[in-house]
Design a protein around this motif. Structure first.
Motif, short mmCIF file in Angstrom:
data_model
loop_
_atom_site.label_atom_id
_atom_site.label_comp_id
_atom_site.label_asym_id
_atom_site.label_seq_id
_atom_site.Cartn_x
_atom_site.Cartn_y
_atom_site.Cartn_z
N GLU A 156 -30.80 -26.68 34.16
CA GLU A 156 -30.18 -27.82 34.86
C GLU A 156 -28.67 -27.72 34.69
O GLU A 156 -28.17 -27.70 33.57
N PRO A 157 -27.91 -27.65 35.81
CA PRO A 157 -26.46 -27.49 35.70
C PRO A 157 -25.72 -28.76 35.27
O PRO A 157 -24.63 -28.67 34.70
N ARG B 100 -29.17 -32.80 31.78
CA ARG B 100 -29.75 -31.98 30.70
C ARG B 100 -29.98 -32.84 29.46
O ARG B 100 -31.04 -32.79 28.85
N ARG B 101 -28.98 -33.64 29.08
CA ARG B 101 -29.11 -34.51 27.90
C ARG B 101 -30.27 -35.49 28.08
O ARG B 101 -31.07 -35.70 27.17
N SER C 40 -35.36 -25.51 25.24
CA SER C 40 -34.12 -24.74 25.34
C SER C 40 -33.49 -25.11 26.67
O SER C 40 -34.20 -25.40 27.63
N ALA C 41 -32.17 -25.08 26.73
CA ALA C 41 -31.49 -25.49 27.96
C ALA C 41 -30.55 -24.39 28.44
O ALA C 41 -29.92 -23.70 27.64
N VAL D 71 -30.65 -18.37 32.03
CA VAL D 71 -32.12 -18.34 32.11
C VAL D 71 -32.61 -16.92 31.89
O VAL D 71 -33.50 -16.67 31.06
N GLU D 72 -32.04 -15.97 32.62
CA GLU D 72 -32.45 -14.57 32.51
C GLU D 72 -32.22 -14.04 31.10
O GLU D 72 -33.07 -13.32 30.55
#
Length: 117
Positions: free
Chosen positions: A9-10, A15-16, A30-31, A38-39
Motif C-alpha cells: 500500500e503506497p 498502511r498504518r 510486512s508492509a 514487494v519483489e
C-alpha cells in the motif's frame, strides 16, 4: 506460527490503519510501499507469505501484472484493493475501496483459504 500478510500500500496512513487492524488479530504483517519492495521481500524468502494484499495504485508496476507474477513465481494468493469504479479484475479476488474493515478481513481470510483448497 501466525499467518503472514504482505501489505502493499503506497499511502502511509492507510498502511498504518491496516497494520493496526491485522496485527492485534494475530497476523504477522510486512508492509511495502512499492512494487520493487514487494519483489524484494518475496525474493528474500525470509518468511513465507500467506497472502499479498495489493493496492491498485502501487508505484512501480501494473497491479494485475504484479499479482500475476507473484502468484506464478511464489504461489502466493493475491487480494487486490481496487477503486469502486472498477470493482473487479477478472481472475482476481478484489475488495473495492472504500471498504469496510470487517469485509476486508473476511476477504483476506477467504483468499488465504483458497490457497489451501
Amino acid at each position: 506460527m501466525p499467518q503472514h500478510i504482505l501489505l502493499a500500500e503506497p499511502d502511509p496512513g492507510m498502511r498504518r490503519t491496516l497494520l493496526r487492524l491485522f496485527r492485534p488479530l494475530g497476523f504477522q504483517v510486512s508492509a511495502a510501499a512499492n512494487a520493487a519492495a514487494v519483489e524484494t521481500m518475496l525474493g528474500a524468502g525470509d518468511a513465507a507469505v500467506d497472502v499479498l494484499v495489493l493496492a491498485d495504485r502501487l508505484p512501480g508496476a501494473a497491479p494485475v501484472a504484479l499479482a500475476d507474477r507473484v502468484s506464478a513465481r511464489h504461489g502466493v494468493p493475491v487480494l487486490l484493493l481496487v477503486d469502486a469504479e472498477r470493482p473487479e479484475e477478472p481472475g482476481h479476488r478484489c475488495v473495492a475501496k472504500p471498504f469496510n474493515l470487517a469485509d476486508l478481513l473476511d476477504a483476506v481470510q477467504d483468499t488465504m483459504l483458497a490457497r489451501v483448497s
